[in-house]
Design a protein around this motif. Structure first.
Motif, PDB file in Angstrom:
ATOM      1  N   ASN A 331     -57.076  34.593 -45.115  1.00 51.07           N
ATOM      2  CA  ASN A 331     -57.646  33.248 -45.186  1.00 51.07           C
ATOM      3  C   ASN A 331     -57.539  32.650 -46.594  1.00 51.07           C
ATOM      4  O   ASN A 331     -58.545  32.374 -47.253  1.00 51.07           O
ATOM      5  CB  ASN A 331     -59.106  33.253 -44.734  1.00 51.07           C
ATOM      6  N   PRO A 332     -56.338  32.419 -47.089  1.00 53.60           N
ATOM      7  CA  PRO A 332     -56.176  31.892 -48.451  1.00 53.60           C
ATOM      8  C   PRO A 332     -56.815  30.515 -48.631  1.00 53.60           C
ATOM      9  O   PRO A 332     -57.372  30.218 -49.693  1.00 53.60           O
ATOM     10  CB  PRO A 332     -54.658  31.830 -48.637  1.00 53.60           C
ATOM     11  N   GLY A 333     -56.734  29.676 -47.591  1.00 56.44           N
ATOM     12  CA  GLY A 333     -57.349  28.355 -47.689  1.00 56.44           C
ATOM     13  C   GLY A 333     -58.855  28.444 -47.896  1.00 56.44           C
ATOM     14  O   GLY A 333     -59.445  27.704 -48.693  1.00 56.44           O
ATOM     15  N   GLY A 334     -59.492  29.369 -47.186  1.00 51.92           N
ATOM     16  CA  GLY A 334     -60.931  29.561 -47.344  1.00 51.92           C
ATOM     17  C   GLY A 334     -61.290  30.081 -48.719  1.00 51.92           C
ATOM     18  O   GLY A 334     -62.306  29.688 -49.299  1.00 51.92           O
ATOM     19  N   LEU A 335     -60.444  30.985 -49.261  1.00 55.56           N
ATOM     20  CA  LEU A 335     -60.695  31.534 -50.591  1.00 55.56           C
ATOM     21  C   LEU A 335     -60.620  30.434 -51.640  1.00 55.56           C
ATOM     22  O   LEU A 335     -61.483  30.334 -52.522  1.00 55.56           O
ATOM     23  CB  LEU A 335     -59.679  32.637 -50.903  1.00 55.56           C
ATOM     24  N   VAL A 336     -59.595  29.581 -51.559  1.00 54.87           N
ATOM     25  CA  VAL A 336     -59.435  28.491 -52.530  1.00 54.87           C
ATOM     26  C   VAL A 336     -60.622  27.529 -52.451  1.00 54.87           C
ATOM     27  O   VAL A 336     -61.189  27.114 -53.473  1.00 54.87           O
ATOM     28  CB  VAL A 336     -58.110  27.742 -52.291  1.00 54.87           C
ATOM     29  N   ALA A 337     -60.998  27.171 -51.231  1.00 58.42           N
ATOM     30  CA  ALA A 337     -62.117  26.240 -51.055  1.00 58.42           C
ATOM     31  C   ALA A 337     -63.411  26.825 -51.620  1.00 58.42           C
ATOM     32  O   ALA A 337     -64.176  26.135 -52.309  1.00 58.42           O
ATOM     33  CB  ALA A 337     -62.282  25.893 -49.575  1.00 58.42           C
ATOM     34  N   ASP A 338     -63.650  28.106 -51.344  1.00 62.73           N
ATOM     35  CA  ASP A 338     -64.875  28.731 -51.830  1.00 62.73           C
ATOM     36  C   ASP A 338     -64.854  28.865 -53.355  1.00 62.73           C
ATOM     37  O   ASP A 338     -65.886  28.697 -54.019  1.00 62.73           O
ATOM     38  CB  ASP A 338     -65.053  30.102 -51.180  1.00 62.73           C
ATOM     39  N   TYR A 339     -63.696  29.159 -53.915  1.00 58.20           N
ATOM     40  CA  TYR A 339     -63.567  29.245 -55.379  1.00 58.20           C
ATOM     41  C   TYR A 339     -63.914  27.902 -56.020  1.00 58.20           C
ATOM     42  O   TYR A 339     -64.599  27.844 -57.049  1.00 58.20           O
ATOM     43  CB  TYR A 339     -62.149  29.661 -55.759  1.00 58.20           C
ATOM     44  N   LEU A 340     -63.453  26.803 -55.415  1.00 62.55           N
ATOM     45  CA  LEU A 340     -63.736  25.483 -55.963  1.00 62.55           C
ATOM     46  C   LEU A 340     -65.220  25.140 -55.858  1.00 62.55           C
ATOM     47  O   LEU A 340     -65.809  24.573 -56.788  1.00 62.55           O
ATOM     48  CB  LEU A 340     -62.902  24.419 -55.238  1.00 62.55           C
ATOM     49  N   GLN A 341     -65.834  25.499 -54.728  1.00 62.48           N
ATOM     50  CA  GLN A 341     -67.225  25.121 -54.486  1.00 62.48           C
ATOM     51  C   GLN A 341     -68.222  26.068 -55.156  1.00 62.48           C
ATOM     52  O   GLN A 341     -69.318  25.644 -55.541  1.00 62.48           O
ATOM     53  CB  GLN A 341     -67.491  25.068 -52.982  1.00 62.48           C
ATOM     54  N   ASN A 342     -67.838  27.341 -55.301  1.00 62.79           N
ATOM     55  CA  ASN A 342     -68.761  28.342 -55.833  1.00 62.79           C
ATOM     56  C   ASN A 342     -68.080  29.203 -56.895  1.00 62.79           C
ATOM     57  O   ASN A 342     -67.896  30.412 -56.716  1.00 62.79           O
ATOM     58  CB  ASN A 342     -69.284  29.237 -54.699  1.00 62.79           C
ATOM     59  N   PRO A 343     -67.677  28.614 -58.001  1.00 56.42           N
ATOM     60  CA  PRO A 343     -66.918  29.378 -59.008  1.00 56.42           C
ATOM     61  C   PRO A 343     -67.729  30.532 -59.603  1.00 56.42           C
ATOM     62  O   PRO A 343     -67.138  31.514 -60.076  1.00 56.42           O
ATOM     63  CB  PRO A 343     -66.588  28.321 -60.072  1.00 56.42           C
ATOM     64  N   GLU A 344     -69.071  30.426 -59.561  1.00 55.65           N
ATOM     65  CA  GLU A 344     -69.893  31.484 -60.157  1.00 55.65           C
ATOM     66  C   GLU A 344     -69.783  32.800 -59.399  1.00 55.65           C
ATOM     67  O   GLU A 344     -70.131  33.865 -59.932  1.00 55.65           O
ATOM     68  CB  GLU A 344     -71.365  31.038 -60.228  1.00 55.65           C
ATOM     69  N   LYS A 345     -69.322  32.750 -58.156  1.00 52.68           N
ATOM     70  CA  LYS A 345     -69.181  33.969 -57.355  1.00 52.68           C
ATOM     71  C   LYS A 345     -68.002  34.821 -57.810  1.00 52.68           C
ATOM     72  O   LYS A 345     -67.895  36.000 -57.455  1.00 52.68           O
ATOM     73  CB  LYS A 345     -68.993  33.614 -55.870  1.00 52.68           C
ATOM     74  N   TYR A 346     -67.084  34.231 -58.573  1.00 47.78           N
ATOM     75  CA  TYR A 346     -65.837  34.910 -58.906  1.00 47.78           C
ATOM     76  C   TYR A 346     -65.801  35.193 -60.402  1.00 47.78           C
ATOM     77  O   TYR A 346     -65.767  34.266 -61.224  1.00 47.78           O
ATOM     78  CB  TYR A 346     -64.641  34.071 -58.477  1.00 47.78           C
ATOM     79  N   ALA A 347     -65.809  36.455 -60.736  1.00 49.82           N
ATOM     80  CA  ALA A 347     -65.783  36.872 -62.136  1.00 49.82           C
ATOM     81  C   ALA A 347     -64.333  36.885 -62.616  1.00 49.82           C
ATOM     82  O   ALA A 347     -63.520  37.681 -62.140  1.00 49.82           O
ATOM     83  CB  ALA A 347     -66.410  38.250 -62.291  1.00 49.82           C
ATOM     84  N   VAL A 348     -64.039  36.007 -63.529  1.00 50.18           N
ATOM     85  CA  VAL A 348     -62.696  35.936 -64.100  1.00 50.18           C
ATOM     86  C   VAL A 348     -62.754  36.495 -65.509  1.00 50.18           C
ATOM     87  O   VAL A 348     -63.486  35.973 -66.360  1.00 50.18           O
ATOM     88  CB  VAL A 348     -62.184  34.484 -64.131  1.00 50.18           C
ATOM     89  N   PRO A 349     -62.054  37.591 -65.817  1.00 48.95           N
ATOM     90  CA  PRO A 349     -62.099  38.185 -67.157  1.00 48.95           C
ATOM     91  C   PRO A 349     -61.716  37.183 -68.235  1.00 48.95           C
ATOM     92  O   PRO A 349     -60.873  36.312 -68.017  1.00 48.95           O
ATOM     93  CB  PRO A 349     -61.066  39.324 -67.079  1.00 48.95           C
ATOM     94  N   ALA A 350     -62.343  37.319 -69.391  1.00 46.87           N
ATOM     95  CA  ALA A 350     -62.069  36.396 -70.493  1.00 46.87           C
ATOM     96  C   ALA A 350     -60.603  36.444 -70.901  1.00 46.87           C
ATOM     97  O   ALA A 350     -60.033  35.448 -71.337  1.00 46.87           O
ATOM     98  CB  ALA A 350     -62.964  36.721 -71.681  1.00 46.87           C
ATOM     99  N   GLU A 351     -59.997  37.643 -70.770  1.00 48.90           N
ATOM    100  CA  GLU A 351     -58.590  37.777 -71.176  1.00 48.90           C
ATOM    101  C   GLU A 351     -57.626  37.407 -70.067  1.00 48.90           C
ATOM    102  O   GLU A 351     -56.420  37.596 -70.183  1.00 48.90           O
ATOM    103  CB  GLU A 351     -58.313  39.218 -71.627  1.00 48.90           C
ATOM    104  N   PHE A 352     -58.171  36.875 -68.961  1.00 51.23           N
ATOM    105  CA  PHE A 352     -57.334  36.515 -67.806  1.00 51.23           C
ATOM    106  C   PHE A 352     -56.283  35.484 -68.214  1.00 51.23           C
ATOM    107  O   PHE A 352     -56.610  34.443 -68.766  1.00 51.23           O
ATOM    108  CB  PHE A 352     -58.204  35.964 -66.685  1.00 51.23           C
TER     109      PHE A 352
END
Length: 463
Positions: A331-352
């Motif tokens: 479900n890539p579309g769902g992942l993208v939508a959720d990332y946009l709406q709830n970015p705090e749920k996704y931990a992105v490393p500082a060195e990303f």
């Protein structure tokens, strides 16, 4: 039209889309092989005269033309205007099912477009008078055609799906695309629209709503008598025009391209009035990117309008997740939508480092390494040639020098350079080194000026 999970960007030349040559109708009277129209849409006036020996282009001909324009652009707009492809590839871009009937329809469509000739008139007012003049130009969709087909009981000729299909775009069409007079059509929407009239109307609306500065109108109002001509509807009866448009309107409304579509008034005063969905609230390019990632139509428009600054990062995050998961994400579309709406749920490393940036940096490093290796090889080659005879040096460097100097020296100066080089008075290898170094340091003009003075001090520096 077959549905596809992944659809490419589709490209369409704007002027030809506005001419109204391809009819919205799925069927036309093929005995009519010559016709004229004159109409005005959004301040632009058109006069069209067409000769169509195979019948007026209609039905899937819109899809055929857009597919070939898209292939032309994807092949980097070849200078000879030829597109070399297969019927299979064209049909895939059109979204048609893979069967003999559609290869027959594609064959008929290509032939109709190939045989069609058009004279387009542009209205002008002569300076200092009230007289109106028309500047006219003859144009064609295709100017060359090569294909292989098969007979089926002597009736149904079908294109060979795998044989090379070569089509040369008309000169004006190709030059216009090459000049950037084209725009992106939503391939996902085109493949969602079931009927050719809806796809044809979408293409016509997109072309006429686009302003010269690239912006899109949020509304479009056109007298129905003009809109009938612009959409290629051949009937004069108002009720039949309304019926043909209404069916296409319903599809475009259902797919959220239109917010509303109405025909106001009656008779000659009737006006087609369109309000486009989400024109001002979302960047169309971002909407297309989200759609291609699998986000639904309505949700893509909403997300693009609410989080425009995060769309590209969300798509890069999806790409990284795919890389980590071996290429597959549920479900890539769902992942993208959720990332946009709830970015705090996704931990992105500082060195990303976003994948696109990482690829770009890697590409730059590869390019720099390749340039360094090529420079070393070229220098080693020049070193080996340093002890060669003047004639050998000239023969080895002629093509390189010609490439650098072809716009800098006239024929007499080039002949003089050749004579001096072969006599050993100018070392071709040293000259190549000097010009390459000057090009790299933006000092080519000064180096060429010095060369001209050496060839003949009496020659002017400016050619």
């Amino acid at each position: 039209m077959a549905k596809k999970n992944k659809t490419p960007n589709l490209y369409d030349e704007l002027n030809f889309a506005r001419f109204g040559v391809i009819s919205m109708h799925t069927r036309v009277d093929q005995s009519i092989t010559h016709w004229n129209t004159e109409f005005a849409v959004n301040g632009r006036t058109f006069r069209i005269e067409a000769v169509t020996p195979q019948g007026r282009p209609h039905g899937i001909d819109t899809d055929t033309l857009v597919a070939l324009e898209t292939l032309f652009i994807s092949h980097d707009c070849p200078q000879d205007n030829w597109v070399h492809t297969t019927a299979y590839e064209v049909r895939e871009l059109m979204g048609l099912a893979n069967n003999g009937e559609n290869y027959h329809r594609l064959r008929q469509s290509i032939r109709r477009l190939y045989f069609t000739s058009v004279i387009v008139g542009r209205k002008t007012t002569l300076a200092g008078s009230q007289r109106v003049a028309w500047d006219n130009v003859g144009v064609r969709f295709f100017e060359g055609l090569r294909y292989r087909d098969h007979d089926d009981d002597g009736d149904l000729n079908t294109l060979d799906s795998e044989a090379t299909l070569s089509i040369r775009l008309g000169e004006q069409l190709a030059e216009s695309i090459r000049a950037g007079i084209s725009h992106v059509l939503d391939g996902h929407l085109l493949h969602q629209l079931e009927q050719p009239p809806a796809r044809a109307l979408y293409r016509t609306l997109q072309a006429h709503r686009r302003q010269d500065d690239g912006s899109l109108l949020s509304e479009l109002r056109v007298p129905l008598v003009d809109w009938r001509q612009a959409t290629g509807l051949t009937t004069d009866r108002s009720d039949l025009v309304r019926r043909a448009l209404t069916a296409a309107h319903d599809e475009l409304l259902a797919n959220r391209y239109l917010e509303s579509a109405t025909i106001e008034g009656r008779g000659k005063s009737a006006v087609a009035h369109y309000v486009f969905a989400d024109t001002n609230s979302a960047d169309p390019a971002l909407v297309v990117m989200l759609r291609q990632a699998g986000v639904s139509v309505a949700r893509a428009a909403t997300l693009a309008s609410l989080y425009p600054e995060r769309v590209e990062l969300a798509l890069q995050f999806l790409e990284q997740r795919r890389m980590n998961a071996g290429g597959t994400v549920r479900n890539p579309g769902g992942l993208v939508a959720d990332y946009l709406q709830n970015p705090e749920k996704y931990a992105v490393p500082a060195e990303f480092t976003p994948p696109a940036q990482a690829r770009q940096e890697q590409a730059v490093r590869r390019h720099q390494k390749a340039e360094h290796e090529a420079q070393q090889q070229a220098e080693a080659h020049l070193e080996r040639l340093g002890s060669a005879s003047p004639v050998e040096q000239w023969e080895s460097q002629r093509s390189t020098l010609q490439l650098i100097l072809k716009k800098q020296l006239n024929a007499d100066q080039w002949s003089q350079l050749e004579a001096l080089a072969c006599a050993g008075e100018i070392q071709a290898v040293d000259l190549t080194r000097t010009l390459i170094a000057a090009t790299a340091s933006t000092g080519l003009k000064e180096a060429v000026d010095q060369l001209r003075r050496r060839l003949n001090p009496l020659l002017p520096l400016e050619l």
